[in-house]
Each structure stands twice: as C-alpha cells, then as structure tokens.
Design a protein around this motif. Structure first.
Motif, PDB file in Angstrom:
ATOM      1  N   ALA A  33       0.812  -1.217   0.000  1.00  0.00           N
ATOM      2  CA  ALA A  33       0.000   0.000   0.000  1.00  0.00           C
ATOM      3  C   ALA A  33       0.844   1.265   0.000  1.00  0.00           C
ATOM      4  N   SER A  47      -6.051   1.743  -4.442  1.00  0.00           N
ATOM      5  CA  SER A  47      -5.793   0.531  -5.211  1.00  0.00           C
ATOM      6  C   SER A  47      -6.928  -0.475  -5.056  1.00  0.00           C
ATOM      7  N   ASP A  49      -6.203  -3.633  -5.267  1.00  0.00           N
ATOM      8  CA  ASP A  49      -5.452  -4.824  -4.867  1.00  0.00           C
ATOM      9  C   ASP A  49      -5.927  -5.246  -3.466  1.00  0.00           C
ATOM     10  N   TYR A  50      -7.185  -5.681  -3.400  1.00  0.00           N
ATOM     11  CA  TYR A  50      -7.862  -5.853  -2.118  1.00  0.00           C
ATOM     12  C   TYR A  50      -7.184  -6.857  -1.195  1.00  0.00           C
ATOM     13  N   GLY A  52      -3.916  -7.651  -1.416  1.00  0.00           N
ATOM     14  CA  GLY A  52      -2.482  -7.392  -1.339  1.00  0.00           C
ATOM     15  C   GLY A  52      -1.650  -8.448  -2.047  1.00  0.00           C
ATOM     16  N   ALA A 240      -8.593  -8.181  -6.820  1.00  0.00           N
ATOM     17  CA  ALA A 240      -8.218  -9.017  -5.683  1.00  0.00           C
ATOM     18  C   ALA A 240      -7.211 -10.096  -6.070  1.00  0.00           C
ATOM     19  N   SER A 367     -10.271   2.808  -0.755  1.00  0.00           N
ATOM     20  CA  SER A 367     -10.134   1.377  -1.040  1.00  0.00           C
ATOM     21  C   SER A 367      -9.177   0.770  -0.019  1.00  0.00           C
ATOM     22  N   SER A 369      -7.048  -2.509   1.594  1.00  0.00           N
ATOM     23  CA  SER A 369      -6.302  -3.675   1.114  1.00  0.00           C
ATOM     24  C   SER A 369      -5.744  -4.433   2.305  1.00  0.00           C
TER      25      SER A 369
END
Length: 389
Positions: A33, A47, A49-50, A52, A240, A367, A369
């Motif tokens: 993050a 992001s 990129d939920y 990670g 994700a 958002s 993550s």
C-alpha cells in the motif's frame, strides 16, 4: 489541436473549469500500500489490490517461471495459436473455483463485458441494465444493438416490470455484483429468481467481489449460494487476484457460444501464458490465505467506527461491508480540495466525480487492502478529522 470544428483546447479548458479534468500520476515504486510517486512516499487508499497479492512472492515466482517456459507474447489470438496449456489449465481451475461447468479467460475486464453482452443478445433481443452499472456493461449493451431497458439502481420491482412487459425472445439482465463506486451488493438472489421466471439470463460482473467475498473468496454468487443455468458469472483478475485479465463462467454451451461470438475474444491477441501461470498461483493463494479476508474485515470495521466520529459535517460514509468505502461529499471542487489536502499529508485517496458517479455525489473513494495495517487506517481517520477543522 485547434480548428473551427476541433477546438479541443477550449473543450479541455471547459472540463477543467467544471473540475472534471483528470490527471495521471506516475508511480515509480510499488511496495504494497506504499507507493513512491514523483519522488514522494505515499500511503495509498486508491488501489483495487484488495488482498495485497500484486507482489505476492509465490505469484511473482509463478510469473517468472512462466516467462522462462513460455517466453513473453502469446503471438496470436486464442483461436489461432495463442491458447496455451497454461491458459487451458487456468480456465479449468477457475471454473472449479467458482463451481461452474466451464470458464473462458479474457485478456482484460473491459473487453470481456464488451464482448460477452453482444455475444448473448442482438437485434430483436432485450437487455436490462442497472442505472449504476460499470461503463463496460453499458458499452456492451449499446454495442449489442438489443433493445435497452434501464432500471433504477437495485430496483427489483422495476426490473420485474420490464421483464414482464418485454416481448423479446431472448432477454439478458446485466449488473455489477458489487458496485465499484459505493460498495453495495446487488440483490442477486431476487434478480436470479426473476430471470428464471421470465426465461432470461443474468450476467453478473463480480469484479469487486471475486477473491473478497464468499467461502475461500469464491465470489458473490458463492456467498449467496446461487446456482442456475440462467446465471452467467464474470469476474476480473486484476483486482483481488493481483494479476490481470478476466473470465466468464457458466453452462458449457453458454461459454462455448461466447467463445464463438465475442469479437473482443476472437480478434485480440491472447494474454501471455506467463500471466495465466501467475493467475493459477493466485487462485491457490486466494483459497489458502483466508487471513487476508479476515484482516480486510477488521480494517473495514476500524474505518467505519472511526469515520462515525471523525468526518466533517455534511460528509457521508456510504453503507458498505466491502473494501470499497466511499465518502460522499457532493461538490466537485470541495472533493478535489479534500483529496489535495490528504495528498499533502502523504495519503492518496482519489476524488471520484461525474460522469463516473451521478451529479452532486462526488466522493472520496477509500479502497482498503490486506496490505494496510490498522495503524494505516487510524492515520487516515486522523487526517479526515483534521479536515473538519
């Protein structure tokens, strides 16, 4: 470019005056993050990129090994020679993961929906779309040339009336499963019941639910226990899942028809096989590392609890149980000013404005993550409280 017909400088100036001009940032380094942008360290809440996973060692290793085995480019479209054994294995594994007979992998999410919808319906058919659907679903509906019916957001009764009134032979309902700008989950169970009653197909775009919701992250349909030959399931793999691409899953004959008819699948070069190998590793991580979803829920609870007492007057945190936590401010200029103030504190929270969201509902889209910590969320809450003065 400036001519009498093409005064684009004036058009751009008009966008800027309305606080609707978009600007790109150049990211120089990714570290979960934490990003380096223009030489500055930023804590990012922008992001998708939920979980990670974008830098997960096992997924990176799978991509590296895939490159060593397959090289880089796929060299052709999937129906020529671009469909490798890695793609074939990925499709089998995705179908099994979401509990459907067959899956088809696309190189990206937007072209997937732009191809799927016109493959399923055309002239003389009907497509019914939620008013807040993502642009790729909307564009897919337009390209299909089917009769278009738009129903008010999540209004099942309105959808039922449209379906009952339509004389079309083939009917398709399209909806986001998790709406990207407010984090709300569509009433999918009720929608599927309507589709079964009216012999319609239900296409759900689970871009923001796959990997995050349901048992082992198997998605929104799995969370709700939805199974039906009327269900067509689509999800993206650059959020994700942390890699790239998208897939559609459903009955074997439905997926075969989409493969035969979707122009964005037939006429595009396939994604590299190394991406397929990375995605195979990602699906395993999603299933095995359940702590990531548990941590996400803890982050959501922490943010919602903190915002309940920290937000400036007139700002509203939208109800959402997902990693998408929007703060509606309303005015475009005020929302941009809030984003700029947070940026100065080293926090990247994007301002979302029309036409992405309806007029008067400009918002900060937070958002979360699994790469965030509880301390990261506390830092954001303190910064939001400071904006209240």
């Amino acid at each position: 470019m400036t001519t009498q017909a093409w005064d684009l400088d004036a058009d751009l100036a008009a966008l800027d005056a309305a606080h609707l001009l978009r600007k790109r940032r150049v990211v120089e380094r990714y570290d979960g993050a934490r990003l380096t942008v223009d030489g500055r360290a930023m804590l990012a809440f922008c992001s998708n990129d939920y979980l990670g996973l974008a830098q997960h060692p096992a997924i990176v290793a799978a991509a590296r090994d895939g490159a060593a085995r397959w090289g880089l480019g796929a060299t052709a479209s999937p129906l020529v020679c671009g469909h490798s054994a890695a793609h074939e294995a990925l499709e089998r594994e995705l179908a099994a993961f979401v509990g459907m007979p067959r899956a088809l992998y696309f190189y990206a999410g937007f072209p997937a929906n732009v191809g799927i919808v016109p493959a399923l319906v055309g002239r003389g058919d009907a497509v019914f779309s939620d008013a807040l659907n993502h642009a790729c679903l909307i564009d897919g509906a337009r390209l299909s040339r089917a009769e278009l019916g738009v129903y008010a957001h999540a209004d099942v009764a309105a959808l039922g009336r449209l379906l009952a009134a339509s004389p079309a032979r083939r009917k398709l309902v399209i909806t986001d499963a998790v709406f990207s700008m407010d984090g709300a989950i569509a009433p999918l169970r009720e929608m599927l019941e309507l589709c079964e009653e009216h012999d319609a197909l239900l296409l759900i775009d689970d871009a923001h639910g796959f990997g995050v919701l349901g048992p082992e992250g198997r998605g929104t349909a799995a969370m709700l226990g939805l199974r039906s030959p009327h269900l067509v399931y689509m999800a993206t793999l650059g959020k994700a899942a942390g890699v790239a691409g998208a897939f559609v899953a459903g009955e074997a004959s439905t997926v075969e028809w989409i493969m035969q008819r979707a122009r964005s699948y037939i006429f595009a070069t396939a994604a590299p096989a190394l991406i397929a190998e990375a995605l195979r590793a990602s699906v395993k991580v999603i299933a095995e590392e359940s702590w990531r979803r548990e941590h996400l829920q803890a982050l959501v609870a922490r943010l919602r609890e903190g915002c309940a007492r920290a937000l400036p007057a007139g700002w509203r945190l939208v109800p959402s149980s997902t990693p998408i936590q929007p703060i509606v401010i309303g005015d475009n200029a005020t929302t941009l000013a809030a984003m700029a103030a947070l940026w100065q504190q080293g926090l990247w929270v994007p301002a979302i404005r029309p036409p992405t969201v309806p007029e008067g509902t400009a918002r900060l889209r937070v958002s979360l993550s699994a790469a965030h910590s509880l301390d990261d969320v506390d830092r954001l809450i303190r910064a939001l409280a400071a904006l209240a003065g």
